[in-house]
Design a protein around this motif. Structure first.
Motif, mmCIF file in Angstrom:
data_model
loop_
_atom_site.group_PDB
_atom_site.id
_atom_site.type_symbol
_atom_site.label_atom_id
_atom_site.label_comp_id
_atom_site.label_asym_id
_atom_site.label_seq_id
_atom_site.Cartn_x
_atom_site.Cartn_y
_atom_site.Cartn_z
ATOM 1 N N LEU A 121 14.299 -46.823 57.073
ATOM 2 C CA LEU A 121 12.968 -46.219 57.138
ATOM 3 C C LEU A 121 12.974 -44.992 56.233
ATOM 4 O O LEU A 121 13.782 -44.085 56.422
ATOM 5 N N ILE A 122 12.097 -44.968 55.235
ATOM 6 C CA ILE A 122 11.979 -43.828 54.325
ATOM 7 C C ILE A 122 10.695 -43.081 54.662
ATOM 8 O O ILE A 122 9.593 -43.639 54.555
ATOM 9 N N ILE A 123 10.837 -41.827 55.082
ATOM 10 C CA ILE A 123 9.698 -40.992 55.456
ATOM 11 C C ILE A 123 9.530 -39.888 54.421
ATOM 12 O O ILE A 123 10.439 -39.069 54.232
ATOM 13 N N THR A 124 8.387 -39.867 53.740
ATOM 14 C CA THR A 124 8.102 -38.818 52.770
ATOM 15 C C THR A 124 6.990 -37.932 53.308
ATOM 16 O O THR A 124 5.859 -38.387 53.492
ATOM 17 N N LEU A 125 7.305 -36.677 53.563
ATOM 18 C CA LEU A 125 6.330 -35.727 54.087
ATOM 19 C C LEU A 125 5.732 -34.917 52.942
ATOM 20 O O LEU A 125 6.452 -34.479 52.042
ATOM 21 N N GLY A 126 4.415 -34.715 52.991
ATOM 22 C CA GLY A 126 3.750 -34.029 51.897
ATOM 23 C C GLY A 126 3.289 -32.625 52.203
ATOM 24 O O GLY A 126 3.294 -31.754 51.337
ATOM 25 N N SER A 127 2.894 -32.388 53.463
ATOM 26 C CA SER A 127 2.288 -31.094 53.777
ATOM 27 C C SER A 127 2.461 -30.776 55.254
ATOM 28 O O SER A 127 2.467 -31.666 56.103
ATOM 29 N N ILE A 182 15.742 -42.175 56.173
ATOM 30 C CA ILE A 182 15.853 -41.270 55.025
ATOM 31 C C ILE A 182 14.613 -40.393 54.987
ATOM 32 O O ILE A 182 13.492 -40.890 54.858
ATOM 33 N N PHE A 183 14.800 -39.093 55.095
ATOM 34 C CA PHE A 183 13.707 -38.138 54.952
ATOM 35 C C PHE A 183 13.680 -37.610 53.524
ATOM 36 O O PHE A 183 14.724 -37.376 52.916
#
Length: 327
Positions: A121-127, A182-183
């Motif tokens: 699981l790939i988590i991409t945080l933007g804000s 994966i963060f």
């Protein structure tokens, strides 16, 4: 002369292979990574709710997939001649409420099934900025061009971000115990919030994610933010809006991702697939020449051999294209 800083990237002991299933969720930078993985024929699904930016929206969506939440018409609202969902990107909006619900619930079912089978699981945080409706404090993932006075804007504290993501991590590991997470933090600047506010927002995300990675052994950090901001640094690696990393920057980041998170044998296959994809996209000026027919024949054989080595991948469109020599 050394012209760039080095960023240490911790590689997991187990790396991604073509046997794995990958689930991606988060900001628009998620889709840069996802698009490259899709082009290289990895088994993947991305953003079943559409693009999401803040931790609350990401966490709420993940929880809904695990619980297989079924949306009803009461979950929609009508604005600008469209039925819309506060939890979904506008790509799900439409003039017919039944069709909107059908598409949302089909996406929910697919997300539930794929998350259950996912290896990564790939988590991409933007804000860190989260928006809530003023009337009931309901968090929203997308404002859908509604009037600004409909919302309260709140920059999540580091503690709030850790709390909301940790709740999802615990549910995820109960739902899929072998899942690797994966963060990463998006290098896209949310400049409408202001330069200082954007940096505060990113700093909170980075600290929260590192607290989680330190706590959960199945969690990892990929420094896409640092690779753009601290290694590339120059505005020539941004689009004309000076906010979004351009093609060169995203390719650089993906190369680093390959080197750190993808199995070396798999990377060898990726190079073969890149060559095949380039050949597939090539449009000849004179398709009847003997040289082009020979190219089709040799390419067909390469794809056939690769299909035998990687039977889990779908090369049907390439095989069809390169078999044109027989037409």
């Amino acid at each position: 002369m050394k012209l760039m800083l080095d960023v240490e990237i911790k590689s997991p002991a187990r790396k991604i292979t073509y046997a794995d299933k990958i689930f991606l969720i988060g900001s628009c930078f998620t889709e840069h990574i996802g698009r490259r993985l899709e082009e290289l024929k990895f088994s993947m699904i991305q953003n079943p709710n559409g693009i999401l930016f803040d931790p609350v929206s990401v966490s709420k969506s993940l929880n809904s997939y695990i619980d297989l939440k079924k949306y009803k018409q009461a979950d929609l609202f009508y604005l600008n001649e469209l039925w819309q969902s506060w939890n979904h990107h506008s790509v799900f909006s439409g003039m017919d409420a039944n069709n909107v619900l059908l598409n949302i619930n089909l996406s929910q079912r697919k997300a539930h099934d794929e998350l259950k089978k996912a290896t990564w699981l790939i988590i991409t945080l933007g804000s860190s900025f989260s928006y809530q409706l003023t009337e009931d404090n309901q968090p929203v993932a997308n404002c859908h061009r509604a009037p600004g006075q409909w919302f309260n804007k709140h920059m999540l504290t580091t503690e709030e971000t850790v709390s909301v993501l940790e709740e999802s991590i615990q549910k995820l590991l109960d739902f899929n115990p072998t899942l690797q997470i994966i963060f990463t933090i998006s290098p896209v600047r949310h400049i409408r919030d202001g330069v200082v506010e954007n940096n505060r927002s990113k700093a909170r995300l980075i600290e929260a994610v590192h607290q989680l990675v330190d706590k959960y052994e199945h969690s990892h950090y990929f420094p896409s933010y640092e690779l753009v901001i601290d290694v590339l640094r120059d505005y020539r690696f941004y689009d004309i809006d000076l906010v979004h990393p351009n093609y060169a920057a995203t390719e650089f980041v993906f190369e680093k991702f390959e080197q750190s998170f993808i199995d070396p044998n798999t990377r060898n296959y990726m190079e073969e697939i890149k060559k095949i994809s380039n050949g597939y996209r090539h449009k000849p000026f004179q398709p009847q020449t003997q040289s082009h027919l020979s190219f089709l024949k040799s390419s067909f054989e390469k794809v056939r051999q690769l299909q035998e080595k990687l039977p889990e991948l779908d090369f049907s469109k390439e095989l069809t294209y390169f078999s044109k020599r027989n037409l």
